[in-house]
Design an enzyme around this catalytic site. Structure first.
Site, PDB file in Angstrom:
ATOM      1  N   LYS A  72      24.434  16.098 -14.078  1.00 23.18           N
ATOM      2  CA  LYS A  72      24.800  17.369 -14.725  1.00 23.18           C
ATOM      3  C   LYS A  72      23.863  17.638 -15.903  1.00 23.18           C
ATOM      4  CE  LYS A  72      29.456  17.013 -12.969  1.00 23.18           C
ATOM      5  NZ  LYS A  72      30.829  16.544 -13.150  1.00 23.18           N
ATOM      6  N   GLN A  97      34.747  14.621 -17.696  1.00 22.75           N
ATOM      7  CA  GLN A  97      34.494  13.962 -16.415  1.00 22.75           C
ATOM      8  C   GLN A  97      35.735  13.180 -15.966  1.00 22.75           C
ATOM      9  OE1 GLN A  97      31.611  14.283 -14.501  1.00 22.75           O
ATOM     10  NE2 GLN A  97      32.858  13.235 -12.979  1.00 22.75           N
ATOM     11  N   ASP A 112      35.091  24.017 -15.227  1.00 21.24           N
ATOM     12  CA  ASP A 112      35.516  23.378 -13.969  1.00 21.24           C
ATOM     13  C   ASP A 112      36.623  24.195 -13.283  1.00 21.24           C
ATOM     14  OD1 ASP A 112      34.139  21.101 -13.203  1.00 21.24           O
ATOM     15  OD2 ASP A 112      35.180  19.788 -14.613  1.00 21.24           O
TER      16      ASP A 112
END
Ligand code: NDP
Length: 282
Positions: free
Chosen positions: A53, A97, A120
């Site tokens: 990322k 994460q 997200d």
């Protein structure tokens, strides 16, 4: 091989390049978008995802801020960081994460992220917006799948779409995105009675299960588009999807490889969502 290979790596590179040009303009007008990536503990798979990322941010010109916290971080400490990032005007997107170490409550952490920075799209506010067909952010993996389907040139409208898996991060939002494109959607899960009978009906089949090679050639209709979300580490260290690629490529009209299919698209969509978050704030 009968099926067209849907090359997620190339498509992701194309999308990143488009975003790079867009971010270049944003920088000239003010500042670059900022993405905060929070990782707790030292899980090697999470570390690899976070590194990928960060690399994508560098390509696109997004400023990434990494917060690597020790495995013994408390819930209070993590929530305090999320609160700080929510208030930080240089940060447009926040990504925590997952999975978090088991002593931390993932749900509470997600619920505390400002929905406008929830790139997200896991916060219930954003999940609700997906449900009513008005998403600000499409969840990264399902959105990447939609782009791969688009690559085939096949219209989703009116097609039989089967999603195998009903997780909150892939299966459920995937079914909503297909429905929004007027697909006729069936969602399968571990209690589905005759999986093969359902998958054989699919014009578009998305597998998001986490079981290597679950979908065999005889479970797929001739000419179907098959998208494999699964990432399963085999004993020999190689990766396999949820689809038996060797068998299904002889039956499908288009198929994604693993790796190099959905994975790179997920990260490209995260970059896109970060730019969207920046624009929403403006
Ligand atoms: P989950 O474990 O959260 O969900 C798996 C789903 O599969 C569940 O709904 C489960 O059903 C269903 N399932 C399990 N066994 C069967 C079966 N035999 N038949 C039909 N359905 C079954 O996984 P995720 O959705 O998080 O991830 C799925 C896969 O995708 C994993 O391999 C993961 O690594 C990968 N992944 C890849 C990403 C990428 O970017 N490429 C991103 C995210 C995930 P039930 O609900 O009944 O338990």
């Amino acid at each position: 091989m009968a099926a067209k290979l849907l090359d997620g790596k190339s498509l992701a590179a194309e999308i990143r390049e488009g975003l790079r040009l867009e971010v270049e303009e944003l920088k000239q007008a003010g500042r670059a978008p900022g993405l905060a990536v929070v990782i707790v503990g030292d899980d090697p798979a999470s570390r690899r995802y976070v590194n990928n990322k960060k690399k994508a941010c560098e390509h696109v010109g997004i400023t990434s801020y990494e917060y690597a916290l020790p495995g013994e971080t408390t819930q209070e400490e993590l929530l305090a960081l999320v609160d700080k990032l929510n208030k930080d005007t240089a940060i447009d997107g926040i990504l925590v994460q997952l999975p978090l170490p088991s002593h931390l409550d993932e749900k509470t952490v997600i619920y505390n992220i400002d929905p406008k920075k929830d790139v997200d799209a896991f916060h219930p506010f954003n999940v609700g917006k997906i449900m009513i067909g008005e998403p600000d952010f499409a969840p990264c993996t399902p959105a990447g799948v939609m782009e791969l389907i688009k690559l085939t040139g096949i219209e989703v409208s009116g097609k039989e779409c089967v999603v195998v898996g009903r997780s909150n991060i892939v299966g459920k939002p995937q079914s909503m995105l297909l429905l929004a494109e007027n697909g006729t959607v069936t969602v399968c899960h571990s209690k589905t009675k005759d999986l093969a009978e359902v998958t054989r009906r699919a014009d578009i089949l998305v597998a998001a299960v986490g079981k290597a090679k679950l979908i065999k050639g005889d479970m797929v209709k001739k000419g179907a588009v098959v998208i494999d979300v699964g990432m399963n580490r085999l004993e020999d260290g190689t990766w396999s999807g949820d689809v038996d690629f060797e068998e299904v490529k002889e039956v499908a009209s288009a198929i994604t490889p693993v790796p190099g299919g959905v994975g790179p698209m997920t990260i490209a969509m995260l970059m896109k969502n970060t730019v969207t978050a920046y624009r929403i704030k403006q």
